[in-house]
Design a protein around this motif. Sequence first.
Motif: not given
Length: 221
Positions: A9-26, A51-55
């Motif tokens: 489905g549509r990417v949620t705000r938490a999912e978008s945040l998770r991907m961005q943080l994951a990218d910065e970490i890796t 959403p931050v907490r969920e990410a």
Amino acid sequence: MLSAKAGRGRVTRAESLRMQLADEITRGLLPPGTTLDETALATRFGVSRTPVREALRELTASGLVDARPHRGAVVARPGVERLQNMFDVMAELEGLCAGLSALQMTPAERRALVKLHDAMGELMRQGDFNAYREANDQFHTTIYDGSHNDYLIEITLGTRRRLSPFRRAQFRALGRLGLSHTEHDRVVTAILRGDREGAIAAMRSHIAIVHDAYEQYAQSV
């Protein structure tokens, strides 16, 4: 049961945040030991703390973040053994999906898989890293769908979600797009032939190489 299609489905705000943080970490932009303060992240990204907490919860499940009671979340790197175990399970699950797809995919699904694979070949030749990475998720999900086994799809998606940051990061390794496409070609060829064992072996090998590519990339950042 949850199907792969239902999970697209549509990417949620938490999912978008998770991907961005994951990218910065890796990528090493957020090195191990960096504190991830919920309030600071919410301010940075212009979102609420929910959403931050969920990410952060998802990143903890992946092993990228270490959540410590009363100390908050910090960037972590999963142990070698844990990451290896995660990829081993992923290889078995995706191998099973590929093997069942060789037997269960409808003619229309096979045509769609070939069309997507061909389109990814063009993205690879263009060196379009971001588009290829997104198409790669679709490629694997298409194979999950082709298994026509809802429970297998559900647990495979769950495992992929945990490994997603590492799988996405490995595309930054030099020459990885071309190698990935070649590995995909072996999987597609076996599926189209109805070769269950060949599809299983090709997918297992592909996931093992993804793990190795991530490790090589992680050592370079």
